[in-house]
Scaffold this motif. Structure first.
Motif: not given
Length: 122
Positions: A17-20, A28-32, A5-6, A23-25
């Motif tokens: 998914x739960x603690x950062x 999500x942006x990459x998957x979208x 994680x960066x 990074x989760x955002x």
């Protein structure tokens, strides 16, 4: 398995998914972004699990070593008339599906494809 994680060092895989939330955002942006690209070139399919689909999946089960979910997905792809099965996955089961193209970053699938002289690098 661990990944970077960066700004936080090493975390167990999926913990972001739960603690950062930052990074989760990012994920999500990459998957979208990637999903929009896939939709631009893919054939959408609907999947109905009925007697005919299940019977065809069971028939496929005799010759292809994949799990039940994969059997139904493969049958839906075949029924959609999309032509050759092309799938983006890290699931090693798909490496045994004949006449298919698997787009993956799974090192085991890549190694096996290379051994069989079936690896295409893009």
């Amino acid at each position: 398995m661990r990944f970077m994680i960066q700004s936080h060092g090493w975390l167990p895989i999926k913990e972001y998914r739960h603690n950062d939330p930052i990074e989760r955002a990012n994920v999500v942006a990459e998957v979208q972004f990637t999903w929009r690209r896939v939709k631009a070139i893919a054939v959408p399919i609907d999947q109905t699990v009925d007697d005919a689909t299940t019977d065809a999946a069971i028939k496929r089960f005799k010759t292809q070593a994949v799990d039940g979910y994969d059997l139904l997905l493969l049958e839906a792809i075949s029924r959609a008339g999309a032509g050759q099965i092309r799938i983006i996955t890290d699931d090693i089961d798909y490496s045994v599906v004949p006449d298919s193209q698997v787009f993956t970053s799974n090192k085991y699938i890549i190694q096996e494809a290379a051994l069989q002289n079936k690896l295409v690098v893009r």
